[in-house]
Design an enzyme around this catalytic site. Sequence first.
Site, short mmCIF file in Angstrom:
data_model
loop_
_atom_site.label_atom_id
_atom_site.label_comp_id
_atom_site.label_asym_id
_atom_site.label_seq_id
_atom_site.Cartn_x
_atom_site.Cartn_y
_atom_site.Cartn_z
N TYR A 41 -6.92 7.55 6.08
CA TYR A 41 -8.21 6.85 6.02
C TYR A 41 -8.92 6.82 7.36
CZ TYR A 41 -7.32 5.30 1.26
OH TYR A 41 -7.11 5.27 -0.10
N CYS A 82 0.85 -1.19 0.00
CA CYS A 82 0.00 0.00 0.00
C CYS A 82 0.89 1.24 0.00
CB CYS A 82 -0.89 -0.01 1.24
SG CYS A 82 -2.05 1.38 1.30
#
Length: 439
Positions: A254, A171
């Site tokens: 996030y 990621c």
Amino acid sequence: MTGIKIVTIGGGSSYTPELIEGFIQRYDELPVRELWLVDIPEGKEKLETVGALAKRMVKKAGVPIDIHLSLDRKEALPGADFVTTQIRVGLLEARAKDEEIPLKYGVIGQETNGPGGLLKGLRTIPVILDICKDIEQLCPDAWLINFSNPAGMVTEAVLRYSNITKTVGLCNVPIGMHMGVAELLDVEADRVHIDFAGLNHMVYGLEVYLDGEIVTNKVLDLLSSGAGMTMKNIVDLGWEKEFIKALNVLPCPYHRYYYQTSKMLEQEQEDLKEKGTRAKVVQQLESELFDLYSDPNLAIKPPQLEERGGAYYSDAACRLIHSIYNDKRDIQPVNVKNNGAITGIPADSAVEVNCIITKEGPKPINVGELPVAVRGLVQQIKSFERVAAEAAVTGDYHQALLAMTINPLVPSDTVAKEILDEMLEVHKKDLPQFFASSV
């Protein structure tokens, strides 16, 4: 033959030029002999455009990397040393539905979190597992480096439902946080180190170091005083100073969806009215990027690529491959089997944690217990990923409903069922496992 063979599935992605740049920059220590870019027939035009740019980049750099294009991964895979996957099942049209439908029900619409993340996982996992079967047959010694989202859920599924053991999920969030902290501190990135632990898109910086000295409190003070640190695809609404001080660890961008849910939902609903979903914005960005890529005089990665929310994904992949190949034993945050690194998460589950990168693969660095303030949320998301992965593999409606309901962004079982039923129907062509009996 000397050198290594790399196969990139989803090679027509707009991110691929960053991958090419990374291999070119590391060629002296990472001698890529062959690079196969593979895509599906619907992506043929983009694959040819990106492939032509890749060939120009390699020629300009003067490195002997042979670029091959294919619409058949079985043609590409034999003899591969590394396989990278960067696929989007259903293309950006599916992402737009993932983002728009939950908003009708007053729920966050985001491609890797909440209902959108679930449906993306349900579509993506079966395709990745099919790729795993081909790897087992055609290049069983290859490393699978996945950065298809939701990367944590996909890694969970590969670990549980395939025979692939040489797999790593990747990621760009940790590398983005690392660079963001360096910017906050106004220092070079190589002077900063962060102890990462958690899950994909649910990772925390437990401690932050500058030149080996702990500076976590300083960074949290900067973050809570209005200094921005987010991603292109996530609006920066700032943080409540008292909250960040109490949390006492560095959240990732996030986390705004979980700690600022109502504000993020309101922002998404406004954006939907004014400019459409993020998928629509990305479609425009992609159109502009591919116009650039089509220029026969372009032979470098254009800087406009960094406007995409996934910038640095590909460079992180190159860095990881480089470290495995050369047994670098450096530290990188990746998605791997927990193996006891984080207490309270099953040993056989996927976590995102700092690892020592060796030729045998990533070795997770032991973290122990996560701070009590974040432990419960991480465990809840892990439960969601586990149940969602099972639903993706089995096509079990009840497991899909359970996953939707236990996700903390979904307010009730009734809303969960309404959203799931609508989303399953609109994505029907990409979810055959749920409709097998009616076919």
